[in-house]
Design an enzyme around this catalytic site. Sequence first.
Site, PDB file in Angstrom:
ATOM      1  N   HIS A  90       0.824  -1.215   0.000  1.00 38.80           N
ATOM      2  CA  HIS A  90       0.000   0.000   0.000  1.00 38.80           C
ATOM      3  C   HIS A  90       0.861   1.269   0.000  1.00 38.80           C
ATOM      4  O   HIS A  90       1.999   1.225  -0.457  1.00 38.80           O
ATOM      5  CB  HIS A  90      -0.996  -0.046   1.160  1.00 38.80           C
ATOM      6  CG  HIS A  90      -1.695  -1.387   1.232  1.00 38.80           C
ATOM      7  ND1 HIS A  90      -2.740  -1.722   0.407  1.00 38.80           N
ATOM      8  CD2 HIS A  90      -1.436  -2.494   1.989  1.00 38.80           C
ATOM      9  CE1 HIS A  90      -3.121  -2.975   0.671  1.00 38.80           C
ATOM     10  NE2 HIS A  90      -2.351  -3.462   1.618  1.00 38.80           N
ATOM     11  N   GLU A 131      -2.157   0.371   7.834  1.00 42.44           N
ATOM     12  CA  GLU A 131      -1.283  -0.692   7.320  1.00 42.44           C
ATOM     13  C   GLU A 131      -0.092  -0.112   6.557  1.00 42.44           C
ATOM     14  O   GLU A 131       1.037  -0.583   6.711  1.00 42.44           O
ATOM     15  CB  GLU A 131      -2.091  -1.635   6.407  1.00 42.44           C
ATOM     16  CG  GLU A 131      -1.265  -2.782   5.848  1.00 42.44           C
ATOM     17  CD  GLU A 131      -2.056  -3.672   4.891  1.00 42.44           C
ATOM     18  OE1 GLU A 131      -3.260  -3.394   4.671  1.00 42.44           O
ATOM     19  OE2 GLU A 131      -1.460  -4.635   4.366  1.00 42.44           O
ATOM     20  N   HIS A 148       2.718  -7.059   4.465  1.00 42.62           N
ATOM     21  CA  HIS A 148       1.355  -6.578   4.706  1.00 42.62           C
ATOM     22  C   HIS A 148       0.929  -6.848   6.142  1.00 42.62           C
ATOM     23  O   HIS A 148       1.587  -7.609   6.859  1.00 42.62           O
ATOM     24  CB  HIS A 148       0.373  -7.275   3.750  1.00 42.62           C
ATOM     25  CG  HIS A 148       0.512  -6.821   2.324  1.00 42.62           C
ATOM     26  ND1 HIS A 148      -0.334  -5.910   1.751  1.00 42.62           N
ATOM     27  CD2 HIS A 148       1.439  -7.138   1.381  1.00 42.62           C
ATOM     28  CE1 HIS A 148       0.041  -5.690   0.498  1.00 42.62           C
ATOM     29  NE2 HIS A 148       1.123  -6.420   0.243  1.00 42.62           N
ATOM     30  N   GLU A 205       1.709 -11.596   6.120  1.00 40.20           N
ATOM     31  CA  GLU A 205       0.668 -10.865   6.861  1.00 40.20           C
ATOM     32  C   GLU A 205       1.008 -11.001   8.340  1.00 40.20           C
ATOM     33  O   GLU A 205       0.686 -12.004   8.976  1.00 40.20           O
ATOM     34  CB  GLU A 205      -0.715 -11.473   6.588  1.00 40.20           C
ATOM     35  CG  GLU A 205      -1.168 -11.398   5.139  1.00 40.20           C
ATOM     36  CD  GLU A 205      -1.833 -10.072   4.790  1.00 40.20           C
ATOM     37  OE1 GLU A 205      -1.986  -9.212   5.682  1.00 40.20           O
ATOM     38  OE2 GLU A 205      -2.190  -9.904   3.612  1.00 40.20           O
TER      39      GLU A 205
END
Length: 243
Positions: free
Chosen positions: A75, A89, A143, A206
Site C-alpha cells: 500500500h 497498514e 502486509h 501478513e
Amino acid sequence: MKWSKLLVSTLVVSSLAAAAPAFAEREIADEPAWDSEPAPHNYDPQKREEADKRVFDKESFQLAANPVIVIDPGHGGDDPGAVGNGLKEKDLTLDIGLRAKNYIVANYPATVYMTRSSDTTVSLSSRTSFANAQNADFFVSMHINAATDASANGVETYAYPGSVNGKRLATETYNQLKSSFANPRGVKEYAYYVLTYTNMPATLGETGFISNASDASKLAQSSFRQTLATQYASGMHRYWWGF
Ligand SMILES: [Zn+2]
C-alpha cells in the site's frame, strides 16, 4: 479491493456450530489479486519458471553469493491498506520494510531495493515491473491483515500456488515470524498480483491483524516492528544461504 473475490468466509457446519468457536473471518487475506491490474510489460513466464526450478546448494551459492532482494511495503500514499486501532497498514509495512532493509544491508552480503521508501502511491504493475527490471533473486511483500471479526489474530505467509521456491521462501520467513504471534495461521497459497507477475520467487507476509487489539498494540511498538524486520531478514537469509 476485490471483496467479491476475496471474501472467503469459513463456513461452520450448523451441526458443529455449538462446539466450534466462531470463525467469522477470512481464510485468505484481502490483498489485491492477480486480476487487479494488467500484467507489467516485463513479466516473463519463462524466466519465472527457470527461477522456480533453481536448486539451492553450495555450487549455486558460489555463483550468486550476493543476492538482489526487493522488499515491497504494501500500500502507500492514497491507499492506506487496512486501518484499525489508530493504525494504518501502509505506515506499518513501510516501517517494517525499511528496518528489514537496514538489517539485511548491515548484516548480509546482499543488495536490497524497495518498491517504495516513503508514503507514496505505487501501482501493482510498477512494483512488479521494478522487481523484474532489477533482475531480483527474490521478492518479499509485507502486509498487515484485517478482519471484521476483531478476535481474528496471528501471522501467515503466502506463495503463488505451485511455486516451489516461493513456497520455501514463504516457509522460511513464516518459521521466523511465527514466534512473535500467539496464533500461527500457517503458510498458504494464493494468486495475489505481486506473487503472480514477479519473475522471481516471491512471498507475501501478513504479520498480525490491525483489527485485533492485541496484535495492534504490539504493532504500535517500534521494538516489535524491529523484531519482525529482523525475523523477515533471518527468513530471507535461511532461504538464500540456509542449505
Ligand atoms: Zn495489505
